[in-house]
Design an enzyme around this catalytic site. Structure first.
Site, PDB file in Angstrom:
ATOM      1  NE  ARG A  24      -4.547  -0.811   0.877  1.00  0.00           N
ATOM      2  CZ  ARG A  24      -5.336  -1.540   1.647  1.00  0.00           C
ATOM      3  NH1 ARG A  24      -5.103  -1.614   2.939  1.00  0.00           N
ATOM      4  NH2 ARG A  24      -6.370  -2.178   1.135  1.00  0.00           N
ATOM      5  CB  ILE A  88      -3.898   5.646   6.035  1.00  0.00           C
ATOM      6  CG1 ILE A  88      -2.458   5.433   5.568  1.00  0.00           C
ATOM      7  CG2 ILE A  88      -4.222   7.111   6.052  1.00  0.00           C
ATOM      8  CD1 ILE A  88      -2.188   5.960   4.198  1.00  0.00           C
ATOM      9  CB  THR A  90      -8.984  -1.709   6.928  1.00  0.00           C
ATOM     10  OG1 THR A  90      -8.104  -2.738   7.348  1.00  0.00           O
ATOM     11  CG2 THR A  90      -8.680  -1.311   5.495  1.00  0.00           C
ATOM     12  CD  GLU A 180      -6.395   0.445  15.276  1.00  0.00           C
ATOM     13  OE1 GLU A 180      -5.556   0.929  14.510  1.00  0.00           O
ATOM     14  OE2 GLU A 180      -6.175   0.302  16.510  1.00  0.00           O
ATOM     15  CG  ASP A 205     -14.017  -6.414   8.799  1.00  0.00           C
ATOM     16  OD1 ASP A 205     -12.949  -5.927   8.386  1.00  0.00           O
ATOM     17  OD2 ASP A 205     -14.201  -6.748   9.975  1.00  0.00           O
TER      18      ASP A 205
END
Ligand code: HPA
Length: 235
Positions: A24, A88, A90, A180, A205
């Site tokens: 990423r 940054i 998810t 997270e 999710d």
């Protein structure tokens, strides 16, 4: 130079984006930045420096979980002069208020890691975002029409957790919006070393419905969060 980031002095910007995945980091560097230089290859944990709209910025992969994140963030701050760090990533949500693909602007972190117990003992430190970055991210999200919410996250040490259900229920009961694995360490290091920090997370999710953002779409939602991060930093 530092142990895990073998980069010449001055090759890393004061402002650093921190995705977990080094691929990423490469994607962000090659699609968003100009004059890109890769400064680190050790362990495949790539780091890049380039320019966004004339502003110097670095992007460094961190790996997953607080211990890995801690090594990279620590060396960036202590050895390479990083002063503004934005994770940054998810998250999975356990909140009815947060939808798949939304961005969570992380205000503060709950945690089940032993790292701050080891650091602070019975003193219960409160890891929080830098207010100025948080405020700017919130305002920019509105300006750019990126669906975003401000809330707290649960930073967990375990992705596969035997006590996951109990912990989700606890998190829900105190209004924590997502899970997270890194932000508690970012906010702790930032306060320990007097630098600015913020986490932005896209909801990948739902732990309530089991729904997931399809892999093909993940990149697009991630890209709009990267735009939010860069616009926030260089507003
Ligand atoms: N647990 C931990 N980290 C995560 C999750 C999760 O369910 N989803 C995205 N990051």
């Amino acid at each position: 130079m530092s142990i895990h980031i073998v980069a010449p002095q001055g090759s890393i910007a004061e402002t650093v984006l921190l995705p977990g995945d080094p691929l990423r980091a490469e994607h962000i560097a090659t699609t968003c930045l100009t004059e890109v230089v890769r400064y680190n290859e050790i362990r495949g944990m790539w780091g890049f420096t380039g320019f966004w709209k004339g502003h110097r910025v670095s992007v460094q992969g961190t790996g997953m979980g607080m211990p890995s994140f801690s090594i990279y963030a620590h060396e960036l701050i202590k050895d390479h002069g990083a002063r503004r760090l934005v994770r940054i990533g998810t998250c999975g949500t356990m909140s009815e208020r947060l939808k798949l693909r939304d961005v969570l602007i992380v205000q503060a972190t709950d945690c089940d890691s032993g790292m701050n117990v080891s650091r602070f003992g019975s003193y219960q430190f409160a890891p929080t975002a830098s207010f100025d970055l948080l405020r700017r991210a919130y305002e920019k999200a509105i300006e750019l029409s990126i669906p975003a919410q401000v809330g707290n996250v649960f930073t967990s040490d375990q992705f596969y957790d035997l006590k996951g259900k109990e912990k989700m229920a606890l998190a829900q009961s105190v209004g924590t919006m997502a899970i997270e694995m890194e932000s508690c360490e970012l906010y702790t290091l930032a306060r320990l070393y007097g630098v600015e920090a913020l986490t932005l997370l896209t909801v990948s999710d739902s732990l309530l419905s089991g729904e997931e953002v399809p892999p093909k779409e993940r990149q697009t939602t991630f890209d709009s969060m990267v735009l939010l991060a860069l616009s926030t930093l260089f507003a």
